[in-house]
Design a protein around this motif. Structure first.
Motif, PDB file in Angstrom:
ATOM      1  N   UNK A 395       2.418 -20.972  13.278  1.00  0.00           N
ATOM      2  CA  UNK A 395       1.811 -21.693  14.393  1.00  0.00           C
ATOM      3  C   UNK A 395       0.298 -21.488  14.406  1.00  0.00           C
ATOM      4  N   UNK A 396      -0.434 -22.555  14.680  1.00  0.00           N
ATOM      5  CA  UNK A 396      -1.886 -22.502  14.748  1.00  0.00           C
ATOM      6  C   UNK A 396      -2.332 -22.452  16.206  1.00  0.00           C
ATOM      7  N   UNK A 397      -3.303 -21.602  16.474  1.00  0.00           N
ATOM      8  CA  UNK A 397      -3.841 -21.466  17.825  1.00  0.00           C
ATOM      9  C   UNK A 397      -4.961 -22.495  18.017  1.00  0.00           C
ATOM     10  N   UNK A 398      -4.776 -23.500  18.903  1.00  0.00           N
ATOM     11  CA  UNK A 398      -5.802 -24.535  19.087  1.00  0.00           C
ATOM     12  C   UNK A 398      -7.122 -23.986  19.613  1.00  0.00           C
ATOM     13  N   UNK A 399      -7.102 -22.832  20.258  1.00  0.00           N
ATOM     14  CA  UNK A 399      -8.329 -22.266  20.822  1.00  0.00           C
ATOM     15  C   UNK A 399      -9.272 -21.748  19.740  1.00  0.00           C
TER      16      UNK A 399
END
Length: 412
Positions: A395-399
């Motif tokens: 999962x990629x952290x959009x922040x």
């Protein structure tokens, strides 16, 4: 009513024993309360050949359980605040729409794919869409997650579900129970539910200075009467306009959380929350017939559970992403609201009242039982569940994308 006190006393001893066992095993107490209630319910005599039927006390225990839901949601509201909820209004509307859209669609597809007629498929979609506000509240408080960033979204989804439930029940009452239900009536039901919530929140916040003065009561007895009176009056009134009484209790808690007396109220409510909350889960177990949990209902319930786990996790990730939350916090949303309970049983009972297929009752009971047990466990172990899934899906952290340019500028 000769044996009412004895039966209630027996119920409380069994609840206490279940609680002690869960503490020793270091497991969530909710499944234990439900299982002990199911084990000694009205149908237990056929299995154990013992008279644990709670014949005289069951209606009273169920009423105590309803009070338990009120205290659980009221306390959750106290731990939160109207201000935080208002700030997250837009993200909650988006997140709630995502959650309802995904879970309702999956439930409807499952109902039709399983060969059910249209009316039964609509009931099944309702059963699989609405989470249990009582179990969610209990888990959030027990795990001390009320201050977590994702809790705003979780509470918002619970309230969003109630607006959906008001509309959906209005529609189904016309289709299943053969009452007249026009489009105008459905729209009015939705507007009344939404309007009531907004009015209580807005007026409650405006009235905070007045509430601070009114609640300056030295006597603990009078203070308790005022708080309990407000809680039951608002919750009871909300039920009369087709808004769940639990949501009414949540709203009262949200309003009083803004006052300078919030800590005193929390201290007052805490023992009632724990006592009546335990009775609620026990009474929920009493309503489940273990002898009906078999046959075709088992496979249907297991498939529905898998779909719900997938739908909730996906909805949580998307809802959290829309609100700018981290993947871990987003996963917590989906795993926390996976439990199903009182609202799913209401939907199943509507199908029974409408003369629909009898398979709906055992399916709903087993489905709810599995998720009522699995939900708190997944929530407690959400950190480990997320780590496992993160290794697979990365999962990629959009922040981090937003922060990267700033880091580059500093380095330049």
């Amino acid at each position: 009513m000769d044996h009412l006190i004895f039966e209630v006393g027996l119920a409380l001893v069994l609840i206490a024993a279940a609680g002690l066992l869960s503490a020793k095993l270091r497991f969530s107490v909710v499944p234990f309360y439900i299982l002990i209630g199911m084990a000694v319910g009205p149908h237990a005599m056929k299995i154990w050949h013992l008279d644990f039927r709670f014949i005289e006390s069951q209606p009273f225990i169920e009423f105590m359980g309803r009070i338990g839901i009120l205290f659980l949601l009221f306390y959750l509201g106290l731990e939160f605040s109207v201000g935080r909820l208002i700030k997250s209004g837009k993200s909650i509307a988006v997140g709630g729409s995502i959650y309802i859209g995904i879970n309702f669609t999956l439930g409807l597809i499952f109902g039709f794919a399983s060969g059910f007629p249209a009316a039964e498929a609509l009931i099944i979609a309702g059963i699989t869409t609405i989470s249990s506000s009582a179990i969610v509240a209990k888990v959030l408080v027990d795990l001390k997650r009320t201050a977590n960033p994702e809790t705003e979204m979780i509470l918002g989804i619970i309230m969003f579900e109630d607006v959906f439930l008001a509309v959906y029940i209005s529609i189904l009452s016309g289709l299943v129970l053969s009452d007249s239900s026009s489009i105008g009536g459905v729209i009015v039901s939705a507007l009344v539910a939404l309007g009531f919530m907004l009015i209580v929140i807005i007026l409650g916040r405006k009235a905070t200075p007045l509430l601070n003065k009114v609640l300056k009561i030295r006597s603990n007895e009078l203070f308790s009467l005022v708080i309990f009176g407000a809680l039951f009056l608002v919750a009871g009134f909300s039920e009369t306009i087709h808004v769940a009484e639990a949501i009414g209790a949540l709203l009262v808690g949200l309003v009083l959380a803004e006052t300078e007396h919030a800590k005193r109220i929390e201290h007052l409510i805490l023992p009632f929350r724990d006592f009546f909350g335990a009775v609620f889960f026990f009474s929920f177990g009493l309503s489940i017939d273990p002898l009906a949990l078999g046959g075709e209902a088992v496979w249907l319930a297991l498939i529905a559970v898998v779909l719900t786990l997938f739908g909730n996790f996906l909805a949580g990730m998307l809802a959290g992403r829309s609100a700018g939350l981290s993947p871990k916090a987003s996963a917590n949303i989906g795993l926390t609201i996976v439990s199903r309970g009182e609202f799913s049983i209401i939907m199943a009972n509507m199908g029974k009242a409408g003369g629909l297929l009898p398979l709906l009752q055992p399916f709903a009971a087993l489905y709810v039982l599995i998720l009522a047990i699995l939900g708190p466990l997944l929530t407690k172990e959400s950190k480990h569940v997320f780590r496992l899934l993160d290794k697979i899906f990365k999962f990629k952290d959009p922040r981090k994308k937003k922060e990267e340019p700033k880091v580059l500028q500093k380095e330049g």
